[in-house]
Design an enzyme around this catalytic site. Structure first.
Site, PDB file in Angstrom:
ATOM      1  N   ASP A  80       0.817  -1.210   0.000  1.00 26.10           N
ATOM      2  CA  ASP A  80       0.000   0.000   0.000  1.00 26.10           C
ATOM      3  C   ASP A  80       0.856   1.267   0.000  1.00 26.10           C
ATOM      4  O   ASP A  80       2.041   1.251   0.311  1.00 26.10           O
ATOM      5  CB  ASP A  80      -0.956   0.013   1.191  1.00 26.10           C
ATOM      6  N   GLU A 119      -0.149  -1.073   5.660  1.00 21.40           N
ATOM      7  CA  GLU A 119       0.916  -0.664   6.577  1.00 21.40           C
ATOM      8  C   GLU A 119       0.840   0.810   6.918  1.00 21.40           C
ATOM      9  O   GLU A 119       1.263   1.232   7.996  1.00 21.40           O
ATOM     10  CB  GLU A 119       2.276  -0.984   5.940  1.00 21.40           C
TER      11      GLU A 119
END
Length: 372
Positions: free
Chosen positions: A88, A145
């Site tokens: 991400d 994350e």
């Protein structure tokens, strides 16, 4: 979409960057990564090359968990190294699609951390095709994350697939500019509340100004002398800082409450209770409530696998300032290091970029360390 793992690591980075994957929206990229790993490892999802079937000279065992994708070799080697990287990014800031400018690749996620993910994929492709490895290797491509800890894909994997995280060393491909950053700081965030008594500001002597009461706390923080601690040759600098202040009711009211958010970044030789005790001592007399906390990670440089990796890079490890997921591996008893080609100073910026030479270097270093 289809990822071509035969591309150069720079071109593969660009392909990854051009697939938007803001936290919570990683599914498209995760599916592409999964398909590429299954193709590289001879696992079509039918189980023929999948769970339990990835032994021998080649082959990868592949697992999909939500929008996280894991792969590993199972060659019966005496040691295992784990490479981890998140899929991400922070929200796009008019910096997609990517663009190449000389030796720099610009775009959202270039440094943090799709360049590292590209390196991981290239190594997985080589192992899946039968390249000999000096260790068994696990690759963890995970989601979420960049957002709240409870959504972090590593947390979910730890709960549901703990066996996949067994390793002698974990290398987190966070951006470090090609240097080794060992361990990480811990962090606690507390809210200090000062209280007073409301009154009309035209008759301020009838009230007790809670914002004014915060002055002593701010004076203590301004005078605070942070500690520097050297562990395994890495010097961690602590910091105790006010990061937010809230108070006031209206433009004509003496406030009866003020809240100051204080962040303590502490060296990994302290645990969270010790860190909170320290904050309480510095801010003695103030009303405190804990908002968030996370333990740091010790450098762990004496572990044989970590020492071997340091030798392979020919770099001198430095302390990691800030918190990273190496702390999650440390909690599992796994030595962990931060090493990646991105520039940490460019992460989350509009002008984020990565130097192509650093991606090439990271692939070269890790190939030398992992592949025979």
């Amino acid at each position: 979409m289809k990822l071509d793992l035969a591309l150069s690591v720079g071109d593969l980075t660009r392909a990854l960057v051009d697939v938007p994957s803001v936290s919570g929206d990683e599914a498209t990229l995760a599916t592409a990564v999964e398909k590429a790993l299954r193709a590289a490892g001879g696992d079509d999802g039918s189980g023929a090359g999948g769970a339990g079937g990835a032994g021998g000279a080649g082959g990868l065992e592949v697992l999909r968990d939500g929008d996280a994708v894991l792969a590993r070799t199972n060659r019966g080697l005496p040691s295992r190294v784990l490479l981890a990287g998140h899929l991400d990014t922070v929200p796009v800031a008019a910096n997609l699609p990517s663009r190449l400018d000389g030796t720099r690749l610009y775009g959202c996620g270039t440094s943090d951390m799709k360049a590292g993910v590209a390196v991981m994929l290239r190594l997985a492709a080589a192992a899946g095709a039968g390249a000999a490895t000096q260790h068994d290797v696990t690759w963890v491509f995970y989601d979420n994350e960049e957002v709240a800890a409870e959504r972090n894909g590593l947390r979910r994997i730890t709960a549901g697939h703990r066996d996949w995280l067994q390793a002698d060393l974990a290398i987190l491909m966070e951006p470090t500019g090609g240097e080794i950053e060992a361990g990480c700081q811990g962090t606690v965030r507390v809210v200090a509340t000062t209280r007073g008594r409301r009154a009309h500001s035209a008759r301020s002597w009838l009230g007790d100004n809670a914002i004014h009461r915060a002055g002593e706390l701010l004076t203590r923080l301004a005078a605070y002398q942070p500690r520097a601690v050297t562990l395994d040759g890495c010097t961690y600098r602590e910091g105790l800082s006010a990061v937010r202040i809230d108070g006031g009711v209206a433009g004509n009211v003496i406030p009866d409450e003020c809240r100051i958010t204080v962040n303590f970044r502490f060296a990994p030789d302290r645990d969270v209770p010790a860190a909170l005790d320290h904050v309480a001592q510095v801010l003695d007399g103030f009303e405190l409530s804990v908002e968030d906390s996370a333990r740091g990670a010790l450098p762990g440089l004496s572990a044989p696998a970590a020492a071997a990796f340091i030798a392979a890079t020919a770099r001198t490890p430095a302390a990691k300032f800030g918190w990273t997921d190496v702390a999650r591996f440390a909690e599992l008893g796994i030595p962990a290091l931060n090493y990646g080609p991105g520039d940490p100073n460019l992460a989350h910026t509009r002008d984020e970029y990565v130097e192509l030479a650093l991606i090439d270097e990271a692939e070269r270093v890790l190939r030398s360390y992992l592949l025979s």
